[in-house]
Design a protein around this motif. Structure first.
Motif, short mmCIF file in Angstrom:
data_model
loop_
_atom_site.label_atom_id
_atom_site.label_comp_id
_atom_site.label_asym_id
_atom_site.label_seq_id
_atom_site.Cartn_x
_atom_site.Cartn_y
_atom_site.Cartn_z
N ALA A 97 0.84 -1.19 0.00
CA ALA A 97 0.00 0.00 0.00
C ALA A 97 0.87 1.24 0.00
N VAL A 98 0.35 2.30 -0.60
CA VAL A 98 1.08 3.59 -0.65
C VAL A 98 0.13 4.69 -0.16
N PRO A 99 0.65 5.87 0.19
CA PRO A 99 -0.25 6.95 0.60
C PRO A 99 -1.33 7.21 -0.45
N LYS A 100 -2.52 7.49 0.04
CA LYS A 100 -3.71 7.63 -0.81
C LYS A 100 -3.48 8.61 -1.97
N ASP A 101 -2.75 9.68 -1.68
CA ASP A 101 -2.57 10.72 -2.70
C ASP A 101 -1.37 10.47 -3.61
N ALA A 102 -0.59 9.46 -3.33
CA ALA A 102 0.60 9.20 -4.16
C ALA A 102 0.17 8.73 -5.55
N GLU A 103 0.96 9.14 -6.54
CA GLU A 103 0.67 8.67 -7.89
C GLU A 103 1.25 7.27 -8.02
N TYR A 104 0.47 6.34 -8.51
CA TYR A 104 0.99 4.99 -8.64
C TYR A 104 0.51 4.40 -9.96
N LYS A 105 1.49 4.11 -10.84
CA LYS A 105 1.11 3.54 -12.13
C LYS A 105 1.43 2.05 -12.17
N SER A 106 2.65 1.70 -11.71
CA SER A 106 3.02 0.29 -11.72
C SER A 106 4.05 0.05 -10.63
N ILE A 107 4.40 -1.19 -10.46
CA ILE A 107 5.36 -1.56 -9.42
C ILE A 107 6.74 -0.93 -9.68
N GLN A 108 6.99 -0.57 -10.92
CA GLN A 108 8.26 0.09 -11.26
C GLN A 108 8.44 1.39 -10.45
N ASP A 109 7.30 2.00 -10.08
CA ASP A 109 7.35 3.23 -9.28
C ASP A 109 8.00 3.00 -7.92
N ASN A 168 -5.46 4.92 7.89
CA ASN A 168 -4.11 5.49 7.83
C ASN A 168 -3.83 6.19 6.50
N ASN A 169 -4.90 6.48 5.75
CA ASN A 169 -4.76 7.19 4.47
C ASN A 169 -3.86 6.48 3.48
N LEU A 170 -4.04 5.17 3.41
CA LEU A 170 -3.23 4.39 2.46
C LEU A 170 -4.16 3.71 1.44
N LYS A 171 -3.59 3.37 0.28
CA LYS A 171 -4.37 2.59 -0.70
C LYS A 171 -3.59 1.36 -1.12
N GLU A 172 -4.33 0.28 -1.32
CA GLU A 172 -3.72 -1.01 -1.69
C GLU A 172 -3.39 -0.96 -3.17
N VAL A 173 -2.12 -1.22 -3.52
CA VAL A 173 -1.76 -1.14 -4.94
C VAL A 173 -1.28 -2.47 -5.54
N GLU A 174 -0.81 -3.38 -4.71
CA GLU A 174 -0.40 -4.71 -5.22
C GLU A 174 -0.88 -5.76 -4.24
N LYS A 175 -1.66 -6.74 -4.72
CA LYS A 175 -2.05 -7.87 -3.87
C LYS A 175 -1.05 -9.00 -4.16
N MET A 176 -0.16 -9.23 -3.20
CA MET A 176 0.92 -10.19 -3.48
C MET A 176 0.49 -11.63 -3.30
N LEU A 177 -0.27 -11.89 -2.26
CA LEU A 177 -0.73 -13.27 -2.04
C LEU A 177 -1.95 -13.29 -1.13
N THR A 178 -2.68 -14.41 -1.20
CA THR A 178 -3.79 -14.62 -0.28
C THR A 178 -3.39 -15.70 0.72
N SER A 179 -4.02 -15.64 1.89
CA SER A 179 -3.62 -16.56 2.96
C SER A 179 -4.85 -16.98 3.77
N GLU A 180 -4.74 -18.13 4.39
CA GLU A 180 -5.74 -18.58 5.37
C GLU A 180 -5.01 -19.43 6.40
N ALA A 181 -5.69 -19.78 7.48
CA ALA A 181 -5.07 -20.67 8.47
C ALA A 181 -4.88 -22.04 7.83
N VAL A 182 -3.75 -22.66 8.12
CA VAL A 182 -3.48 -24.00 7.57
C VAL A 182 -2.97 -24.91 8.69
N LEU A 183 -3.13 -26.21 8.45
CA LEU A 183 -2.49 -27.20 9.32
C LEU A 183 -1.19 -27.58 8.62
N ALA A 184 -0.06 -27.39 9.32
CA ALA A 184 1.24 -27.67 8.73
C ALA A 184 1.93 -28.76 9.54
#
Ligand code: ATP
Ligand code: PRP
Ligand code: MG
Length: 285
Positions: A97-109, A168-184
């Motif tokens: 996540a980045v600040p809400k007002d930040a310009e975000y085009k791609s991960i290269q930023d 916290n005035n942030l916006k989600e820009v990349e969803k890297m992974l999903t997770s749940e509880a697991v038995l390991a």
């Protein structure tokens, strides 16, 4: 008698649902929540209450045989540890996540950007595939505050409802992974404990299948029974029993939770009455 040792989070997001799952498996644990160790009275199992973040190391060292842990923690520091079962609770994602007002085009930023996180390996692995090099700032908690106090340009943390980011005035820009509880399971589990794990896993699967379905009972005039049966997804074939009132039957079946409302609407439209919906405790197939 030999007992399998299971790690359960001492306190936090996973604790209650983990203990509820064991309880639903018919396992009674005599604790004492203040104790760090407890035994089951009716299953060969010992519970060790540990921190979620410490569990991968305990599994690796064989201090515990199995654990209920957040999948995201295994991705961060336990890629050598096998997932035995996905448990369907504590679902979340790990995002940038980045600040809400930040310009975000791609991960290269984010090349060279300061990223505050408790998940450095996850961030580095994700960024590597885009050839982007972040500057990681390791923080153990309250990560979302970092950009507001000038400590970082972006953060990587767990997101669920998104309300912490919003506050916290942030916006989600990349969803890297999903997770749940697991038995390991520990890579070093003994053959004897593997047998206990197989028994436990069988119980867990029965409980999880039960949680995914509902038992539905309904009444219908006999001439509607055939068309109603065609609508039912059921385990095998539904049970049809005569009612005391002539010309009427009672139909019983199992319906998956996710198609529940569609099926109920269709059943009503086809003449079903007096529908009863009952939770299923366990489903052994
Ligand atoms: N907001 C959330 N919604 C859903 N699941 C979450 C959320 N936050 C965390 N989780 C999941 O629950 C796990 C435990 O989170 P929690 O915040 O209780 O503990 P922690 O700070 O990661 O661990 P420790 O026990 O080491 O202090 C996380 O690894 C993640 O899988
Ligand atoms: O998207 P949301 O629904 O707001 O959830 C995300 C928040 O939940 C977790 O924190 P937690 O409440 O577990 O506190 P912690 O930082 O003390 O672990 C996570 O670290 C995020 O801050
Ligand atoms: Mg947390």
């Amino acid at each position: 008698m030999n007992k399998i040792k299971i790690a359960v989070q001492k306190s936090g997001r996973l604790n209650q649902d983990s203990l509820k799952l064991l309880k639903d498996c018919g396992i009674s644990i005599d604790n004492g929540k203040d104790q760090l160790k407890a035994s089951a009275s009716n299953f060969p199992l010992e519970v060790l209450y540990l921190r979620n973040g410490d569990i991968p190391q305990y599994l690796r060292d064989g201090v515990v045989d199995i654990a209920i842990i957040g999948e995201n923690v295994l991705i961060e520091k336990g890629t050598d540890i096998a997932i035995v079962e996905r448990l369907g609770f504590s679902k979340c994602r790990v995002s940038i996540a980045v600040p809400k007002d930040a310009e975000y085009k791609s991960i290269q930023d984010l090349d060279g950007a300061r990223i505050a996180t408790s998940y450095p390996n996850t961030v580095l692995n994700y960024f590597k595939q885009f050839n982007v090099k972040p500057d990681i700032h390791l923080i153990n908690g309250s990560v979302e505050i970092a950009p507001n106090i000038g400590l970082a340009d972006a953060i990587c943390d767990i997101v669920s409802s998104g309300s912490t980011l919003f506050k916290n005035n942030l916006k989600e820009v990349e969803k890297m992974l999903t997770s749940e509880a697991v038995l390991a399971a520990s890579p070093n589990i003994s053959a004897e404990n593997q047998k206990i794990l197989d028994k436990l896993q069988f119980r867990i699967e029965s409980v999880l299948k039960g949680r995914k379905s509902k038992y539905v009972l309904m009444n219908a005039p006999n001439d509607k029974v055939e068309s109603i049966i065609k609508l039912l997804p059921g385990m095998r074939s539904p049970t049809v029993l005569p009612l005391a009132e002539p010309g009427w039957s009672s139909i019983h079946t199992v319906v998956p939770k996710n198609s529940f409302w569609e099926v109920i609407d269709e059943l009503k439209a086809n003449g079903a009455e007096g529908l009863l919906v009952v939770p299923i405790e366990k489903m052994v197939l």
